[in-house]
Design a protein around this motif. Sequence first.
Motif, PDB file in Angstrom:
ATOM      1  N   ASN A  32      26.137  28.930  32.061  1.00 55.48           N
ATOM      2  CA  ASN A  32      25.844  29.006  30.965  1.00 55.48           C
ATOM      3  C   ASN A  32      26.619  30.505  30.524  1.00 55.48           C
ATOM      4  N   CYS A  33      27.580  30.765  31.254  1.00 58.13           N
ATOM      5  CA  CYS A  33      28.683  31.784  30.818  1.00 58.13           C
ATOM      6  C   CYS A  33      29.945  31.552  31.244  1.00 58.13           C
ATOM      7  N   GLY A  34      31.113  32.129  30.420  1.00 60.40           N
ATOM      8  CA  GLY A  34      32.335  31.751  30.585  1.00 60.40           C
ATOM      9  C   GLY A  34      33.100  30.533  30.256  1.00 60.40           C
ATOM     10  N   GLY A  35      32.269  29.376  29.890  1.00 55.53           N
ATOM     11  CA  GLY A  35      32.950  28.320  29.354  1.00 55.53           C
ATOM     12  C   GLY A  35      33.840  28.406  28.247  1.00 55.53           C
TER      13      GLY A  35
ATOM     14  N   ARG B  84      29.964  39.135  27.424  1.00 57.36           N
ATOM     15  CA  ARG B  84      31.473  39.369  27.999  1.00 57.36           C
ATOM     16  C   ARG B  84      31.628  40.449  28.829  1.00 57.36           C
ATOM     17  N   GLN B  85      31.233  41.664  28.042  1.00 54.52           N
ATOM     18  CA  GLN B  85      31.373  43.057  28.696  1.00 54.52           C
ATOM     19  C   GLN B  85      30.910  43.063  30.026  1.00 54.52           C
ATOM     20  N   GLU B  86      29.507  42.858  30.054  1.00 59.28           N
ATOM     21  CA  GLU B  86      28.833  42.747  31.350  1.00 59.28           C
ATOM     22  C   GLU B  86      29.449  41.592  32.300  1.00 59.28           C
ATOM     23  N   LEU B  87      29.919  40.645  32.001  1.00 60.53           N
ATOM     24  CA  LEU B  87      30.541  39.583  32.814  1.00 60.53           C
ATOM     25  C   LEU B  87      31.744  39.940  33.274  1.00 60.53           C
ATOM     26  N   GLU B  88      32.487  40.991  32.670  1.00 56.05           N
ATOM     27  CA  GLU B  88      33.811  41.491  33.228  1.00 56.05           C
ATOM     28  C   GLU B  88      33.393  42.638  34.157  1.00 56.05           C
ATOM     29  N   THR B  89      32.241  43.565  33.866  1.00 57.92           N
ATOM     30  CA  THR B  89      31.898  44.521  34.712  1.00 57.92           C
ATOM     31  C   THR B  89      31.271  44.138  36.111  1.00 57.92           C
TER      32      THR B  89
ATOM     33  N   LEU C  82      40.650  37.170  31.003  1.00 59.26           N
ATOM     34  CA  LEU C  82      39.573  38.161  30.869  1.00 59.26           C
ATOM     35  C   LEU C  82      39.118  39.081  32.165  1.00 59.26           C
ATOM     36  N   LEU C  83      39.223  38.099  33.218  1.00 58.45           N
ATOM     37  CA  LEU C  83      38.861  38.709  34.367  1.00 58.45           C
ATOM     38  C   LEU C  83      39.932  38.990  35.581  1.00 58.45           C
ATOM     39  N   GLN C  84      41.229  38.722  35.175  1.00 55.35           N
ATOM     40  CA  GLN C  84      42.465  38.787  36.063  1.00 55.35           C
ATOM     41  C   GLN C  84      42.190  38.877  37.546  1.00 55.35           C
ATOM     42  N   PRO C  85      41.734  37.429  37.872  1.00 54.94           N
ATOM     43  CA  PRO C  85      41.250  37.342  39.327  1.00 54.94           C
ATOM     44  C   PRO C  85      42.477  37.298  40.236  1.00 54.94           C
ATOM     45  N   ASP C  86      42.435  37.539  41.581  1.00 51.28           N
ATOM     46  CA  ASP C  86      43.460  37.145  42.334  1.00 51.28           C
ATOM     47  C   ASP C  86      43.582  35.764  42.588  1.00 51.28           C
ATOM     48  N   GLU C  87      44.852  35.154  42.653  1.00 49.79           N
ATOM     49  CA  GLU C  87      45.179  33.742  42.561  1.00 49.79           C
ATOM     50  C   GLU C  87      44.469  32.679  43.441  1.00 49.79           C
TER      51      GLU C  87
END
Length: 565
Positions: A77-80, A56-61, A87-92
């Motif tokens: 195979n990640c994020g599901g 998760r930490q590497e995913l966020e980074t 977690l990521l707080q992306p733009d809308e």
Amino acid sequence: MVVVKDFRKDFYDPIQTQRVLVLVALDVDALCALKILQYLFQCDHVLYTIMPVSGRQELETAFMENCEGIKCVMMLNCGGNIDIVELLQPDEDVTFFICDSHRPIDVHNIYNVKQVQLILKEELEDVPDFNEIFREENSDDDSGNESDSSERANKRRRFDEESLNRKREKREWWNNRERTLFEYYEFNSHGMSTAVTIFELAWKMSKDTNDLLWLATIGLTDQFVHYKINREKYIESLGSLQSHVSRLNHRGDDEDTKKSISSLKLAFEEELQLNLYRHWTLFDSLCHSVTTACKFRVWTMKGKKKLHEFLADMGLPLVQCQQKYMSMDVSLRTSVKEMISNKAEKYGLSPSEIFIPSFLAQYGYRNKLCAMDVAYACAALLESVEKSKKQSDCFLDALDLLTRDRSTMLEKGLENAKTQLKAVVNQVNSFLDMTQVISAGPFLYAFIGEGTPDVKFFAKPICLQKLAKFTLKAHCAMSKSRKAPTLPLLLGAALDNDRGTTLVVGIPPLAEDDGRNFFGKAFEQAAESTSSRILQDSFDSNIVEMKTEDRSKFFDALINLMQYD
């Protein structure tokens, strides 16, 4: 719930005009899916950036460092099983396309209709109803009620029967929500292989080839050999791939003569469940395969003698079995499957234990490659223990191995896999000799301390899970207790001596071979009740990193938790 139904219309067409950020978990199934996706992107000149992530930490980074100008993110195979938007707080305007075999899928991903789209081949099961876990805040929120109330009503609010009823209803709803979510997240498992799902996309776009199909078979096989799915689920998933193999490899004689000798040919057949036997000696393979090693108890003198008896009974001279499989006498080599099949039951080996339907590939004049062997070799390169190798180097080596013309990388992967298997068996022998598998009541546990030979292999999640499964089977084979097969196992290995951390994995009992694992939730509860310092960073929640000094109180909490479960 937004599950992509039309792969081309709802997923592939919208991303073709965008630069795609592809986040890939470090497992073989995800790498196979990535190779298939790369082929499709290259066919249609889609711009993409690939970032491998181990947790998760590497995913966020990785997202933060590469999100500039990105509107489409593909996750393999990640994020599901994470609330990805939280977690990521992306733009809308960023859309996440998640193709993940981890189950259960986080409910926020399921019901986020604006930014999350799930790419799944199968239906999700036991998903809580939207109204059971979400509700409009302004409908029953106390603060909302207060703001709507006039000043004159505030003085008599505490005596307001309607207000008390609303509070009671809200409390009951909240308790039901907590119970529903606990039941939903209680067990972790795996769904359809991501590589198979992405191959289906290629097939529906009429861009499927034998090379892509081979990658899909490796992805599915990886799930089976690394204990993510059980035998039943593996065989259930074989059907569609088997039909694709028949379709892409069924040609007339005239067509075969025109084909280049270097072209890839796939076959589907019963295969021996003996690790890497085509690239090893038959004797070594029998000693390093979990089923035969535990059945014969090869770590004992009596067991070795029984194994020799088994080989003699089959008519296989020991001299032949102890040389490279491909150097064996041709008449013996071609009869090995039949010989083992004829004598297996006499020695307590059922056909389902020794044989498994699998896929074989052949190109040019090379020997046949089994999908199981490639899965082992690729995983061994991913978790290479060479000091000079960074994680990104291991990732690129494993990707190279999946490229058909990189035979030297395949050979290296196979050798690494053999070395890894030897380390696993040696450690199992050590556990049994020193009686280090201990019962804590509701579970078994064992630890590999600092300074133990080969501990570097077990500081890696795939290899540690492999050792855990081998250890549990070996312990049950040697134990006289009828309770042993009903007990789960916790296995820990020293991870970072400077930080004082241990990598811990929990696996379910042998008697519960349904692919479900309850340790993820148990770890979370035990750590919370004792303030133990653990890090559930892995996408597999049954693997945690913990402070070694917190081990005792963490284990005590687990014992109390599982005794009354």
